[in-house]
Design a protein around this motif. Structure first.
Motif, short mmCIF file in Angstrom:
data_model
loop_
_atom_site.label_atom_id
_atom_site.label_comp_id
_atom_site.label_asym_id
_atom_site.label_seq_id
_atom_site.Cartn_x
_atom_site.Cartn_y
_atom_site.Cartn_z
N UNK A 1 0.82 -1.19 0.00
CA UNK A 1 0.00 0.00 0.00
C UNK A 1 0.86 1.25 0.00
N UNK A 2 0.23 2.38 -0.25
CA UNK A 2 0.92 3.66 -0.28
C UNK A 2 0.07 4.73 0.42
N UNK A 3 0.74 5.54 1.22
CA UNK A 3 0.08 6.71 1.79
C UNK A 3 0.31 7.90 0.88
N UNK A 4 -0.52 8.92 1.06
CA UNK A 4 -0.39 10.15 0.28
C UNK A 4 -0.89 11.31 1.13
N UNK B 1 -4.36 5.19 0.98
CA UNK B 1 -5.48 5.17 0.05
C UNK B 1 -5.28 4.23 -1.13
N UNK B 2 -4.04 3.94 -1.48
CA UNK B 2 -3.74 3.05 -2.60
C UNK B 2 -3.18 1.75 -2.02
N UNK B 3 -3.81 0.61 -2.35
CA UNK B 3 -3.35 -0.63 -1.74
C UNK B 3 -3.70 -1.84 -2.60
N UNK C 1 -5.95 -5.91 1.98
CA UNK C 1 -6.54 -4.74 2.64
C UNK C 1 -7.97 -4.98 3.06
N UNK C 2 -8.36 -4.35 4.17
CA UNK C 2 -9.75 -4.39 4.63
C UNK C 2 -10.01 -3.15 5.48
N UNK C 3 -11.27 -2.77 5.60
CA UNK C 3 -11.65 -1.59 6.38
C UNK C 3 -12.04 -1.99 7.80
N UNK C 4 -11.70 -1.11 8.75
CA UNK C 4 -12.12 -1.35 10.13
C UNK C 4 -13.59 -1.00 10.28
N UNK C 5 -14.14 -1.23 11.46
CA UNK C 5 -15.57 -1.02 11.68
C UNK C 5 -15.88 0.22 12.49
N UNK C 6 -14.99 1.21 12.45
CA UNK C 6 -15.26 2.47 13.15
C UNK C 6 -16.52 3.11 12.59
N UNK C 7 -17.38 3.66 13.47
CA UNK C 7 -18.62 4.27 12.97
C UNK C 7 -18.37 5.52 12.13
N UNK C 8 -17.27 6.23 12.40
CA UNK C 8 -16.83 7.36 11.56
C UNK C 8 -15.32 7.23 11.39
N UNK C 9 -14.77 7.95 10.42
CA UNK C 9 -13.33 7.91 10.16
C UNK C 9 -12.84 6.49 9.90
N UNK C 10 -13.61 5.68 9.20
CA UNK C 10 -13.19 4.31 8.90
C UNK C 10 -11.93 4.36 8.03
N UNK C 11 -10.96 3.50 8.36
CA UNK C 11 -9.70 3.48 7.62
C UNK C 11 -9.40 2.07 7.16
N UNK D 1 4.02 -4.24 3.84
CA UNK D 1 4.83 -3.03 3.84
C UNK D 1 4.10 -1.89 3.12
N UNK D 2 4.18 -0.70 3.70
CA UNK D 2 3.50 0.47 3.15
C UNK D 2 4.53 1.54 2.78
N UNK D 3 4.45 2.03 1.56
CA UNK D 3 5.32 3.10 1.10
C UNK D 3 4.60 4.44 1.15
N UNK D 4 5.27 5.48 0.68
CA UNK D 4 4.71 6.84 0.72
C UNK D 4 4.87 7.51 -0.63
N UNK D 5 3.79 8.11 -1.11
CA UNK D 5 3.82 8.92 -2.32
C UNK D 5 3.90 10.39 -1.93
N UNK D 6 4.46 11.19 -2.83
CA UNK D 6 4.64 12.61 -2.52
C UNK D 6 3.50 13.46 -3.05
N UNK D 7 2.87 13.02 -4.15
CA UNK D 7 1.76 13.77 -4.71
C UNK D 7 0.60 13.84 -3.74
N UNK D 8 -0.10 14.95 -3.71
CA UNK D 8 -1.17 15.13 -2.74
C UNK D 8 -2.54 14.98 -3.38
N UNK D 9 -3.54 14.78 -2.51
CA UNK D 9 -4.92 14.86 -2.95
C UNK D 9 -5.62 15.90 -2.11
N UNK D 10 -6.73 16.41 -2.63
CA UNK D 10 -7.42 17.54 -2.01
C UNK D 10 -8.72 17.09 -1.35
N UNK D 11 -9.06 17.76 -0.25
CA UNK D 11 -10.29 17.49 0.47
C UNK D 11 -11.10 18.77 0.57
#
Length: 273
Positions: A105-108, A130-132, A137-147, A153-163
């Protein structure tokens, strides 16, 4: 595959889907929107599936299960991939790094809208996975902010995304109120105890971290307001947890005879968040 979950997201969805036109598959799992969301999806030619809302984590997990490719990127409907990030992902695809699965997976980094402006380049950005590789990969069961969680192993990307989720103070405070209730329900489910000391001490510490250490001050007065509201969010989580504990302990003991019957705060505000 790119997947997005939606419910009445017509204001931001067009920008979101336009930004991921490079993907081999774009899947939208919709919770029966009543606005123009279905028409926007049809215009972009995405795979459009509808299902009743199951909660944030379960809904995203269901969307993941509908995708067909080995690697997946997920976005919220109020997010948009930058050109730099799209180029970085396409470079990974061209080099066959994704197919080789050297990383799972990769973080951004995410650039946040702060009311009337985007976050300054000097503000410390939070990075999100976000990329995996979908098989690990699977999602947790948090009622909000599910991740998403990945086994590997997880790498890191430099390009950003907008919210673009916090367009004004009213929207931010409404989200704070709803999300804090959802998180309290999760804390109660996990039998976490309430502490008035956390309610009193943690919010100012959160403000210092947000405004100074994460350099929210670089966003000017918008950054100051966002840090204050963020502190209020922290306060609301623990205040509501303490409120529920007091209700369970005291009930109507402090109310006068003949007062209206009291209900649990979590029951009174039992609504989707």
């Amino acid at each position: 595959s790119v997947f997005v979950t939606t419910y009445n997201n017509a204001d931001t969805l067009d920008a979101c889907l336009t930004s991921v036109a490079f993907a081999d598959e774009v899947l939208v799992l919709d919770s029966f929107s009543t606005d123009a969301t279905p028409e926007i999806c049809d215009r972009h030619g995405v795979r459009f599936v509808q299902h009743a809302f199951l909660g944030y984590g379960r809904q995203k997990q269901l969307a993941l299960e509908h995708t067909v490719h080995e690697w997946v990127l997920f976005l919220d409907a109020d997010e948009m991939v930058s050109e730099a990030l799209a180029g970085e992902i396409n470079a990974l695809r061209a080099s066959a790094s994704l197919g080789a699965a050297k990383m799972c997976g990769y973080t951004m980094p995410r650039n946040e809208q702060v009311f009337w402006r985007m976050s300054s380049a000097y503000t410390r950005k939070n990075a999100y996975l976000r990329l995996f590789y979908r098989e690990v990969g699977h999602f947790d069961d948090m009622p909000v902010h599910a991740t998403v969680r990945v086994n590997g192993k997880v790498g890191a990307l430099r390009g950003q995304f907008f919210h673009f989720g916090e367009t004004d103070i009213h929207a931010k405070v409404a989200k704070v109120n709803a999300y804090s209730t959802g998180l309290v329900k999760d804390k109660l489910r996990k039998k976490q105890r309430a502490s008035p000391w956390v309610m009193m001490l943690y919010p100012p510490l959160f403000f210092v971290r947000s405004f100074f250490f994460k350099r929210g001050f670089s966003n000017g007065w918008a950054g100051f307001i966002a840090s204050v509201v963020g502190s209020f969010y922290v306060f609301m989580k623990y205040a509501k947890l303490y409120e529920q504990a007091c209700f369970e302990r005291d009930g109507a003991r402090h109310m006068p005879d003949g007062a209206p019957a009291m209900r649990s705060p979590m029951e009174r505000y039992d609504q989707p968040v």
